[in-house]
Enzyme design. Structure first.
Site, short mmCIF file in Angstrom:
data_model
loop_
_atom_site.label_atom_id
_atom_site.label_comp_id
_atom_site.label_asym_id
_atom_site.label_seq_id
_atom_site.Cartn_x
_atom_site.Cartn_y
_atom_site.Cartn_z
N TRP A 266 0.82 -1.21 0.00
CA TRP A 266 0.00 0.00 0.00
C TRP A 266 0.85 1.25 0.00
O TRP A 266 0.50 2.24 -0.66
CB TRP A 266 -1.03 -0.05 1.14
CG TRP A 266 -2.06 -1.06 0.80
CD1 TRP A 266 -2.16 -2.34 1.29
CD2 TRP A 266 -3.08 -0.94 -0.21
NE1 TRP A 266 -3.18 -3.00 0.66
CE2 TRP A 266 -3.77 -2.19 -0.26
CE3 TRP A 266 -3.48 0.07 -1.07
CZ2 TRP A 266 -4.83 -2.42 -1.15
CZ3 TRP A 266 -4.54 -0.16 -1.95
CH2 TRP A 266 -5.20 -1.39 -1.98
N ASP B 231 -1.84 7.02 5.78
CA ASP B 231 -2.89 6.12 5.30
C ASP B 231 -3.18 5.19 6.47
O ASP B 231 -2.40 4.30 6.79
CB ASP B 231 -2.40 5.34 4.08
CG ASP B 231 -3.42 4.30 3.63
OD1 ASP B 231 -4.49 4.20 4.24
OD2 ASP B 231 -3.13 3.58 2.65
N LYS C 110 -12.98 -1.25 6.71
CA LYS C 110 -12.35 -2.18 7.64
C LYS C 110 -12.91 -1.97 9.06
O LYS C 110 -13.51 -2.87 9.63
CB LYS C 110 -10.83 -2.03 7.60
CG LYS C 110 -10.22 -2.56 6.28
CD LYS C 110 -9.32 -1.56 5.64
CE LYS C 110 -8.78 -1.85 4.28
NZ LYS C 110 -8.80 -3.10 3.65
#
Lengths: 361, 361
Positions: B100, B172, B196
């Site tokens: 990511w 992030d 999530k």
């Protein structure tokens, strides 16, 4: 007392869709999972998004050379994405039909390297009609011609799609997609936010002809149609639950008889209200008859006090979100696919009573 | 048989939240409307989004000089928006901790006018640890330092936030927001996809310090933090239903005791699984102990056949989405806030049985 929701969007959804979604909210198809909890890469979810695409293709008769994308960001993000992908270093043509067309024009003007030309406008009559477009007005070297098929605030709609020659027509169809029988092949790109005729807000449908996918990559993969098409809307996690609801709405529309059946129903609903407006001693519509939207119907009394009073009476009668957009005033009835005829009948009754009360005043 | 959903996202949601949402699916608070059908400008919906913001502020102790935005497009769109808003004509620093982080780096490199520098990386050991960052490594003229607090695929997490001097840290936090007790004031911007620990996919939370709002307008209003902040996430129609679910998740978390309570529960769940892995004769974790994520726990047997077999057994025992990411293989247990401890106990039991079966083979 029944609530009638005249909201311009997010708007009323079909009751059978909501009931089905409620029923399977905690347990989709025996999976013991909510659709919200499913990995977008799972085979069960892929079944849902593929079904949604297949249903939309069938409902709109979308040929194989068009991609169907379920993106995020609403029409507002498309206003910038379109010129960014298709018109950098080129000329982009726009028709100015009101608030939403203007937003698309302004966004295009802010994209570096795009030359924006407004080839027609109905601003001279406060956007109460759709300007005529002839092929001669369309620069045949332009990247595209952009139109707003239905102005949600202004209440006008394209009844026929102009002939733009070889120039692809791009349409913001947010407020009349699946509600009108436009031919997909008349367009290069069709896009729209879902929150009127398709499903909840947060899903944006983009239907794009294969040859219009950008040749050069765009600086941001999320804004790149080719990347999104190649990944079949799964470059990242899409708005999974919204797409699921859209699939149920497509199923509902199929069962009703598809676009021809809903168009007929929408025309009947609109006719009821327009007849009441046109025969009214106090209510009126500023819109040219031949250009009237069947989805968003603004009307006024011409008396700001009476408008206010009528809006209050309507609200008291459980007619919600009937108040006109702040930029227009008066009233606006948004009659999307899921809006029931009974709601229009109730509104017309209320208008008649109001007329009687005001008669002679 | 109970299903345990180990999905990395969209992921399991709290059962009480789903039950409440199901109950009021067709009729929110006596309105006779689904939240999905409400105009985002209606006072009833404004109540929902304002409550969501207030709850998130309280849960994360977000000071008044930070804006809380509910946007669309996921972390992937933020990867491009951040440099576009904050680093054009400047240098942007990144820490490369895996999949990511790499995506964020690549997106920044594609934004014209942004100079990207990767100041630290754990690529040398296949991203199995978090590189140490000292203030000396941080160019004090940089626009920001970007970190990925938790690598969803790799399974590493920042236990402490580095000192970057005057340079704002941008995080992030998609996979451990509200699951860890990071201090908001250690960051300039925090962002994350909701799918999530917060709610359904299609909502992106951005928490941005006021002084970091872009000075110059960005070419697209939807990509412009100042425009989004000024309009309080309502520049256009936000993902209304997803934000409503997020509000219910925030309420659920409040009732549980907030972040301190959930952190403790998450640590216990993770410890159970890590203990099983660390004492196992066949399962192992490649991740440096001090850098392990409590939210995403990858593990392997070191034998591709056994991995496959274990994944099949787990699936047969209704443990879903346990298969490791295709780039890593093996297994991955995503233990977000809503994942129940019983699911970890069941997984550990299954691991023990598998070990016994394979003992001596």
């Amino acid at each position: 007392m029944t609530v009638y929701n005249f909201s311009a969007g997010p708007a009323i959804l079909p009751k059978p869709v909501l009931e089905k979604a409620q029923k399977e909210f905690l347990d989709y198809n025996g999976s013991q999972l909510s659709v919200m909890e499913m990995s977008h890469r799972s085979s069960i979810y892929e079944g849902i998004i593929n079904e949604a695409e297949a249903r939309l293709r069938k409902l709109m008769a979308i040929p194989d050379n068009y991609h169907v994308l379920f993106l995020q960001g609403g029409a507002s993000l498309q206003f910038s994405m379109l010129p960014l992908n298709l018109a950098v270093g080129k000329k982009a043509l726009y028709v100015n039909t009101g608030t939403w067309a203007e937003k698309a024009i302004e966004a295009a003007q802010s994209v570096p390297g795009v030359e924006v030309e407004v080839i027609a406008s109905s601003e001279d009559k406060n956007f109460t009609y759709v300007p005529k477009i002839t092929k001669e007005m369309v620069d045949q070297d332009a990247a595209y011609l952009h139109i707003t098929t239905n102005e949600t605030i202004g209440g006008i709609a394209f009844q026929e799609i102009p002939d733009a020659g070889v120039v692809p027509i791009i349409a913001d169809m947010s407020s009349n997609i699946l509600s009108n029988d436009y031919k997909v092949t008349d367009f290069g790109v069709i896009y729209g936010g879902a929150q009127k005729n398709i499903g909840p807000s947060g899903v944006t449908v983009v239907i794009i002809r294969d040859d219009l996918l950008n040749d050069e990559p765009v600086f941001a993969p999320m804004l790149d149609y080719r990347v999104q098409a190649k990944n079949k809307s799964m470059y990242n996690t899409p708005a999974t639950y919204g797409i699921y609801i859209a699939n149920l709405v497509f199923e509902w529309l199929e069962d009703l008889g598809g676009v021809p059946a809903i168009l007929k129903a929408n025309q009947e609903k609109a006719q009821l209200l327009y007849d009441a407006i046109d025969t009214s001693p106090i209510f009126s519509s500023p819109i040219a008859k031949e250009d009237r939207s069947i989805n968003n119907i603004p009307f006024v009394t011409g008396n700001a006090e009476w408008d206010k009073e009528f809006n209050q009476i309507a609200l008291a009668a459980n007619m919600q979100n009937l108040k006109g957009h702040r930029s227009v005033g008066g009233m606006r009835a948004s009659l999307y696919n899921a809006f029931p005829k009974e709601g229009v009948v109730a509104l017309v009754d209320l208008m008649k009573k109001f007329e009687e009360e005001k008669a002679g005043k």
